[in-house]
Design an enzyme around this catalytic site. Structure first.
Site, PDB file in Angstrom:
ATOM      1  N   LYS A  95      11.972  96.632  94.140  1.00 19.66           N
ATOM      2  CA  LYS A  95      11.993  97.273  95.524  1.00 19.66           C
ATOM      3  C   LYS A  95      13.171  97.783  96.057  1.00 19.66           C
ATOM      4  O   LYS A  95      14.321  97.486  95.445  1.00 19.66           O
ATOM      5  CB  LYS A  95      11.131  96.693  96.605  1.00 19.66           C
ATOM      6  CG  LYS A  95       9.636  96.097  96.107  1.00 19.66           C
ATOM      7  CD  LYS A  95       8.787  97.353  95.887  1.00 19.66           C
ATOM      8  CE  LYS A  95       7.573  97.253  94.889  1.00 19.66           C
ATOM      9  NZ  LYS A  95       6.547  96.216  95.266  1.00 19.66           N
TER      10      LYS A  95
HETATM   11  C1  LIG Z   1       5.106  95.707  95.052  1.00 21.27           C
HETATM   12  C2  LIG Z   1       3.716  96.264  96.018  1.00 21.27           C
HETATM   13  C3  LIG Z   1       2.991  95.473  96.808  1.00 21.27           C
HETATM   14  C4  LIG Z   1       3.155  93.890  96.595  1.00 21.27           C
HETATM   15  O1  LIG Z   1       4.231  93.493  97.037  1.00 21.27           O
HETATM   16  P1  LIG Z   1       4.780  91.733  96.367  1.00 21.27           P
HETATM   17  O2  LIG Z   1       5.989  91.506  97.353  1.00 21.27           O
HETATM   18  O3  LIG Z   1       5.196  91.717  95.112  1.00 21.27           O
HETATM   19  O4  LIG Z   1       3.781  90.935  97.028  1.00 21.27           O
HETATM   20  C5  LIG Z   1       2.048  95.746  97.279  1.00 21.27           C
HETATM   21  N1  LIG Z   1       1.862  97.207  97.567  1.00 21.27           N
HETATM   22  C6  LIG Z   1       2.359  98.001  96.809  1.00 21.27           C
HETATM   23  C7  LIG Z   1       2.339  99.474  96.942  1.00 21.27           C
HETATM   24  C8  LIG Z   1       3.460  97.515  95.805  1.00 21.27           C
HETATM   25  O5  LIG Z   1       4.290  98.673  95.082  1.00 21.27           O
END
Ligand SMILES: *Cc1c(COP(=O)(O)O)cnc(C)c1O
Length: 397
Positions: free
Chosen positions: A195
């Site tokens: 991210k």
């Molecule tokens: C990555 C992601 C999540 C989950 O995030 P985590 O921190 O891995 O639990 C939820 N929604 C979207 C759209 C994502 O891309």
């Protein structure tokens, strides 16, 4: 004309360009080491500092650090009163976690197709899916492009629904001059390794409601009445209550240490990705074989993902072939996303089938996410452009 590596040519890259690689600098490493030496590893002063900086950045009154965005979404829905038999409206074009957490609470995800203007939930189709059981709308600001928040908040207001945002892609995103993470009742963020801001694994919840803040803090740590940090700092550590069976979702200081340093560079990294985005946009302008991602006028994009659509009818290879060809050039890509309603559990449980959400299915079938992360150099971006061009030229009909 150069032959693609998949057809026997020399690959563009010697060193493979991994998709979504994080950018970790010496200051993150120093901050982690400092945490390790401090003797306080779990939720403590660094988590508090990170929460404070993060809420300032987003422009909300409260921020609660957790160990993932999935945990954040789970707790956000829970404190919004979502439970057995309730319905939550969301998009089928998202990561499975968005909708899995609805199921964890015994509620039902009600999907509304995306619109092609921004690949986000279509606000014009939300009302027709509202029933007596609808409790919340869960917009996902896909790829970092904000949803049409004015319309969504208007509908939520009219029908007294909660708005819980999945901001996993959207820390920097703005809608008409306001950070989307500051809109609606609660927003959930991800600091997963790929991210825009990473702590390896991690997440954050933001809200303006002091009651929600208090309940979220209790729920993220077993339902204890105070955080461990506060507890052991108090005179008598034996006095705490379990008012509700909570979860083990707390963020630890080792994560917060990375987050604190990442947050300092968030705008710099955002600008860098914006530059890369523009390079892709200019390079692919007029190339009919691929469609560039939409960006509406009244928003600030977080530039988290750059999804192209492969126009298969103009090429002699399909989307997966295009991806394989990029892979052979040494370029890693992603698919964001396979629509949720077509996963076996969702088909089996809710009877979803192909054709239910045509726009989400269309994007899901033809999309490829090109690498766009701050860890890339200009050379890497040029390699991706060259890779796409080479494949398009060679496989053009
Ligand atoms: C990555 C992601 C999540 C989950 O995030 P985590 O921190 O891995 O639990 C939820 N929604 C979207 C759209 C994502 O891309």
């Amino acid at each position: 004309m150069s032959t693609p590596a998949i057809a026997g040519g020399k690959p563009i890259r010697e060193k493979y360009l991994a998709f979504g690689g994080p950018l970790i600098s010496e200051d993150e490493i120093k901050e982690v080491v400092d945490t390790l030496r401090s003797g306080w590893l779990s939720t403590g002063p660094k988590t508090v500092a990170f929460e404070n900086k993060f809420k300032e950045y987003i422009g909300r009154s409260y921020a609660i650090g957790v160990n993932s965005c999935t945990a954040a979404l789970h707790l956000a829905l829970m404190v919004s009163g979502i439970g057995e038999g309730d319905e939550v409206i969301t998009t089928p074009l998202t990561f499975c976690a968005t909708s899995n957490v609805i199921l964890h609470l015994g509620a039902r995800p009600v999907f509304v197709d995306v619109r092609m203007d921004d690949y986000n939930i279509d606000p014009d189709r939300i009302q027709e899916r509202i029933t007596k059981k609808t409790r919340a709308i869960l917009p996902v600001h896909l790829y970092g492009h904000p949803c049409e928040m004015e319309a969504i908040l208007g509908i939520a207001d009219r029908y007294r629904l909660k708005v819980i945002s999945d901001c996993a892609h959207a820390i920097e995103s703005e809608y008409k001059g306001v950070k989307v993470g500051g809109m609606g009742d609660i927003s959930c963020f991800s600091f997963y390794a790929t991210k825009n801001l990473t702590t390896g694994e991690g997440g954050m919840i933001t809200t303006n409601d002091p009651c929600l803040d208090e309940r979220l803090r209790v729920l993220r740590l077993h339902g204890l009445s105070a955080d461990a940090w506060k507890r052991y700092g108090e005179v008598d550590p034996s006095h705490y209550d379990v008012s509700i069976p909570g979860y083990k979702y707390n963020m630890m200081d080792i994560q917060a240490a990375i987050g604190l340093r990442q947050l300092e560079k968030i705008d710099e990294y955002h600008k860098r990705r914006e530059r890369y985005w523009k390079i892709y946009d200019d390079a692919f302008d007029g190339m009919e074989e691929i469609k560039r991602p939409p960006v509406l006028k009244h928003i600030v994009h977080a530039y988290h993902l750059y999804p192209i659509l492969v126009m298969e009818e103009l090429l002699r290879i399909d989307r997966d072939g295009f991806r394989r060809a990029l892979d052979k050039e040494g370029i890693g890509t992603g698919i964001h996303f396979q629509p949720i309603h077509l996963f076996s559990y969702y088909r089996r449980t809710f009877g979803f089938k192909k054709g239910d959400f045509p726009n989400a299915e269309y994007i899901g079938s033809y999309t490829i996410s090109l690498p766009i992360s701050a860890s890339m150099e200009m050379r890497d971006v040029e390699d991706v452009v060259e890779g796409v061009r080479r494949i398009v030229r060679y496989y053009k009909r």
